[in-house]
Scaffold this motif. Structure first.
Motif, PDB file in Angstrom:
ATOM      1  N   GLU A 287     136.630  15.443  25.255  1.00 37.48           N
ATOM      2  CA  GLU A 287     138.025  15.795  25.682  1.00 37.48           C
ATOM      3  C   GLU A 287     136.969  16.329  26.543  1.00 37.48           C
ATOM      4  O   GLU A 287     136.329  16.335  27.673  1.00 37.48           O
ATOM      5  N   ASN A 288     138.470  16.185  28.041  1.00 35.18           N
ATOM      6  CA  ASN A 288     137.928  16.814  29.032  1.00 35.18           C
ATOM      7  C   ASN A 288     137.891  18.148  29.513  1.00 35.18           C
ATOM      8  O   ASN A 288     138.695  19.073  30.332  1.00 35.18           O
ATOM      9  N   VAL A 289     136.718  18.893  28.772  1.00 33.11           N
ATOM     10  CA  VAL A 289     136.100  20.139  28.705  1.00 33.11           C
ATOM     11  C   VAL A 289     134.961  20.652  30.080  1.00 33.11           C
ATOM     12  O   VAL A 289     133.865  19.618  29.753  1.00 33.11           O
ATOM     13  N   GLY A 290     134.854  21.202  30.661  1.00 34.29           N
ATOM     14  CA  GLY A 290     133.530  21.770  31.071  1.00 34.29           C
ATOM     15  C   GLY A 290     134.182  22.063  31.971  1.00 34.29           C
ATOM     16  O   GLY A 290     135.123  21.597  32.559  1.00 34.29           O
ATOM     17  N   ALA A 291     132.141  22.671  33.257  1.00 38.39           N
ATOM     18  CA  ALA A 291     132.382  21.708  34.569  1.00 38.39           C
ATOM     19  C   ALA A 291     131.410  20.745  34.959  1.00 38.39           C
ATOM     20  O   ALA A 291     130.358  20.787  34.601  1.00 38.39           O
ATOM     21  N   LEU A 292     131.329  19.933  35.265  1.00 39.70           N
ATOM     22  CA  LEU A 292     130.567  18.947  36.025  1.00 39.70           C
ATOM     23  C   LEU A 292     129.804  18.776  37.163  1.00 39.70           C
ATOM     24  O   LEU A 292     130.224  19.598  38.018  1.00 39.70           O
ATOM     25  N   VAL A 293     128.538  19.757  37.043  1.00 40.15           N
ATOM     26  CA  VAL A 293     127.547  19.404  38.604  1.00 40.15           C
ATOM     27  C   VAL A 293     127.476  18.527  38.925  1.00 40.15           C
ATOM     28  O   VAL A 293     127.348  17.270  38.396  1.00 40.15           O
ATOM     29  N   SER A 294     128.028  18.733  40.066  1.00 41.36           N
ATOM     30  CA  SER A 294     128.709  17.314  41.155  1.00 41.36           C
ATOM     31  C   SER A 294     126.434  17.351  42.688  1.00 41.36           C
ATOM     32  O   SER A 294     126.269  16.422  42.825  1.00 41.36           O
ATOM     33  N   GLU A 295     126.251  18.994  42.532  1.00 41.08           N
ATOM     34  CA  GLU A 295     125.287  19.615  43.343  1.00 41.08           C
ATOM     35  C   GLU A 295     124.016  19.902  42.854  1.00 41.08           C
ATOM     36  O   GLU A 295     124.520  21.567  42.432  1.00 41.08           O
ATOM     37  N   ILE A 296     122.921  20.063  42.842  1.00 37.80           N
ATOM     38  CA  ILE A 296     122.132  21.441  42.468  1.00 37.80           C
ATOM     39  C   ILE A 296     121.491  21.972  43.833  1.00 37.80           C
ATOM     40  O   ILE A 296     121.086  21.342  44.588  1.00 37.80           O
ATOM     41  N   VAL A 297     121.392  23.523  43.695  1.00 37.37           N
ATOM     42  CA  VAL A 297     121.394  23.507  45.031  1.00 37.37           C
ATOM     43  C   VAL A 297     119.624  23.979  44.690  1.00 37.37           C
ATOM     44  O   VAL A 297     118.929  24.520  44.168  1.00 37.37           O
ATOM     45  N   LYS A 298     119.111  23.610  46.157  1.00 39.62           N
ATOM     46  CA  LYS A 298     117.402  23.645  46.551  1.00 39.62           C
ATOM     47  C   LYS A 298     116.959  25.622  46.148  1.00 39.62           C
ATOM     48  O   LYS A 298     117.469  25.875  46.880  1.00 39.62           O
ATOM     49  N   ASP A 299     115.871  25.070  44.914  1.00 40.55           N
ATOM     50  CA  ASP A 299     115.285  26.458  45.044  1.00 40.55           C
ATOM     51  C   ASP A 299     116.135  27.609  43.966  1.00 40.55           C
ATOM     52  O   ASP A 299     115.811  28.118  44.066  1.00 40.55           O
ATOM     53  N   GLY A 300     117.461  26.642  43.682  1.00 38.98           N
ATOM     54  CA  GLY A 300     118.346  28.118  42.667  1.00 38.98           C
ATOM     55  C   GLY A 300     118.086  28.243  41.596  1.00 38.98           C
ATOM     56  O   GLY A 300     116.839  27.285  40.909  1.00 38.98           O
ATOM     57  N   PRO A 301     118.223  28.696  40.526  1.00 37.64           N
ATOM     58  CA  PRO A 301     118.074  28.878  39.259  1.00 37.64           C
ATOM     59  C   PRO A 301     118.344  28.250  38.561  1.00 37.64           C
ATOM     60  O   PRO A 301     117.998  27.635  37.627  1.00 37.64           O
ATOM     61  N   ALA A 302     119.808  26.721  39.034  1.00 38.58           N
ATOM     62  CA  ALA A 302     119.730  26.000  37.802  1.00 38.58           C
ATOM     63  C   ALA A 302     118.683  24.409  38.025  1.00 38.58           C
ATOM     64  O   ALA A 302     118.019  24.489  37.215  1.00 38.58           O
ATOM     65  N   GLU A 303     118.194  24.733  39.046  1.00 37.24           N
ATOM     66  CA  GLU A 303     116.971  24.136  39.950  1.00 37.24           C
ATOM     67  C   GLU A 303     115.745  24.420  38.715  1.00 37.24           C
ATOM     68  O   GLU A 303     115.209  23.079  38.517  1.00 37.24           O
ATOM     69  N   LYS A 304     115.588  25.369  39.279  1.00 38.91           N
ATOM     70  CA  LYS A 304     113.921  26.144  38.428  1.00 38.91           C
ATOM     71  C   LYS A 304     114.585  25.677  36.973  1.00 38.91           C
ATOM     72  O   LYS A 304     113.025  25.752  36.173  1.00 38.91           O
ATOM     73  N   ALA A 305     115.299  25.748  35.879  1.00 37.21           N
ATOM     74  CA  ALA A 305     115.732  25.555  34.926  1.00 37.21           C
ATOM     75  C   ALA A 305     115.939  24.462  34.282  1.00 37.21           C
ATOM     76  O   ALA A 305     115.401  23.720  33.058  1.00 37.21           O
ATOM     77  N   GLY A 306     115.997  23.142  35.634  1.00 44.89           N
ATOM     78  CA  GLY A 306     115.665  21.502  35.023  1.00 44.89           C
ATOM     79  C   GLY A 306     117.179  21.471  35.014  1.00 44.89           C
ATOM     80  O   GLY A 306     117.687  19.779  34.305  1.00 44.89           O
ATOM     81  N   LEU A 307     117.987  22.243  35.411  1.00 39.41           N
ATOM     82  CA  LEU A 307     119.640  21.021  35.584  1.00 39.41           C
ATOM     83  C   LEU A 307     119.461  20.615  36.326  1.00 39.41           C
ATOM     84  O   LEU A 307     118.984  20.193  37.275  1.00 39.41           O
TER      85      LEU A 307
END
Length: 466
Positions: A287-307
């Motif tokens: 299904e076309n649900v969810g949010a597609l990550v197109s970029e990770i902000v450097k040193d942000g929470p997502a990058e630190k967590a491994g997204l």
């Protein structure tokens, strides 16, 4: 499409035509709710808000929108006198609000009270009080003001649950359109969850209840007499297309507005986009649900967590992400420091990653304290990438003016919010700390010279400390 809709949406003054909501039957009787008793009960909770602010003329070098055909009078004065003769003037506007506490707290729109020099609040019984801004949230377009009633208990509007509203149910607006106090209109909920392009947290209630200039900040009631929304915007030129902020979004910020005067939000540190059927197929999801990550902000929470870019976020902290716009709202409301589970799809397989939410640093230009306001009458902030984009600045680091006190030295010198500070008294300024040091070292009677950058131009201004 969304961008075109945003261009048509007026966020500052509401203007729609009155919809016909009664159904006329063949025998001439009209069908519709009798609102008279409800109106009688709710009117005292609604207030009219009048504001005034001083608008200073822009000097020739400050013009932001020059006449493309030129102005012969302006050209004449510039040639012979160096400046167009103009005077400051008072800009007055009207809005609405509603009492949420018998202590005198009133909820309205940010755009109704932001920047006002004077706020007057008029109750339904005709009495007037001076209003004071207690908190502002530009991102949600919310303003919290307070009046002092010397211990008198005021009638309070009950806040409902906007998550429970249904399309088609009756709603009622009470406000101050065109200065016509305590005007009542009614209609239905036309849609929910509308995204109109006004910001990252769009989730508007659409209604055909007639709202006009002056209704901004007023309540949208359900038939139980509960506030379910704050009237905010319309589609310019449309009929019966108005938008209200869901009251549940406001309830989530009220404590912060009361206690801190601003709102601190959670930050994940990702750039996301909508999932299309083609993208869903390419990533191997049904299904076309969810949010597609197109970029990770450097040193942000997502990058630190491994997204990673290419991950599809399906759930955040146990809440499903049905479409892209759900994610910013949910992240923003998550307490800073919380470790939350994030369910993703990566390479066609579901995984769960834990992320520690951090504070959205660019949430408000007021986060940095004003630097020496008693001396210069202006507040500054260290520039971030997002703040630079918001202020349309090419620079991405340095010190920028975020607030100018009316009547202060900076105001008299022509400094405006958005000015970029390059130097003070010949010394380069790159941080708020350097700015504070330079200003604090200036003595009474001395002149503070500042080199500013405004747009593509640079200019010097000088202020003598009294």
């Amino acid at each position: 499409m969304r961008r075109n809709l945003f261009r048509a949406v007026s966020l500052f003054l509401l203007s729609v035509c009155l919809p016909t909501f009664a159904v006329t039957q063949s025998y001439g009787a009209s069908v519709g709710p009798d609102l008279s008793e409800l109106v009688k009960k709710l009117k005292p909770t609604v207030v009219n808000i009048g504001t005034s602010k001083t608008i200073k003329p822009q000097r020739p070098y400050m013009r932001r929108s020059p006449n493309p055909f030129g102005d012969p009078f302006e050209d004449f004065f510039e040639r012979f006198f160096g400046e167009t003769p103009q005077r400051s003037y008072k800009e007055r506007s009207l809005g609405s609000g509603f009492i949420i506490s018998d202590e005198g707290y009133i909820l309205t729109n940010y755009h109704v009270v932001s920047g006002a020099d004077e706020i007057k609040v008029k109750l339904s019984d005709g009495r007037e009080f001076k209003g004071e801004v207690k908190g502002l949230d530009e991102k949600l377009d919310l303003g919290l003001i307070k009046i002092e009633t010397k211990g008198e208990h005021l009638p309070v509007a009950e806040l409902g649950d906007s998550d429970k509203i249904r399309v088609g149910e009756w709603v009622m607006a009470i406000g101050n359109p065109f200065g016509l106090a305590q005007t009542v209109t009614a209609g239905i909920v036309s849609a929910v969850g509308r995204v109109i392009g006004s910001g990252p947290y769009d989730d508007f209630i659409q209604t055909d209840a007639s709202i006009n200039p002056g209704n901004s900040g007023g309540p949208l009631f359900n038939m139980n007499g509960e506030v379910i929304g704050i009237n905010t915007a319309i589609v310019a030129g449309g009929q019966g297309i108005g938008f209200a902020i869901p009251v549940n979004m406001a309830k989530g910020t009220l404590n912060q507005l009361k206690e801190k005067g601003r709102v601190t939000r959670g930050w994940l540190g990702v750039v996301i986009q909508q999932i299309t059927p083609e993208l869903a197929q390419s990533f191997g999801i049904q299904e076309n649900v969810g949010a597609l990550v197109s970029e990770i902000v450097k040193d942000g929470p997502a990058e630190k967590a491994g997204l990673k870019a290419g991950d599809i976020i399906l759930e955040f902290n146990g809440r499903k992400i049905k479409e892209m716009n759900d994610l910013p709202r949910i992240v923003a409301s998550t307490p800073i420091g919380n470790k939350v589970p994030v369910k993703i799809v990566r390479n066609g397989k579901q995984e769960e990653i834990a992320v520690v939410i951090e504070r959205l640093k660019d949430d408000s230009v007021e986060e940095e304290p004003a630097a020496a306001p008693d001396k210069l009458g202006m507040g500054v902030s260290e520039l971030t990438r997002d703040l630079a984009a918001k202020l349309n600045l090419k620079e991405t680091s340095g010190v920028v003016v975020t607030e100018v006190k009316p009547g202060g030295l900076a105001d008299e010198a022509g400094i405006t919010p958005g000015d970029f500070i390059n130097e003070i008294n010949g010394a380069k300024v790159s941080t708020v700390g350097e700015y504070n040091k330079a200003v604090e070292s200036a003595r009474k009677g001395s002149v503070v010279r500042i080199l500013l950058k405004r747009g593509d131009s640079s200019l010097f201004v000088a202020m003598k400390l009294d």
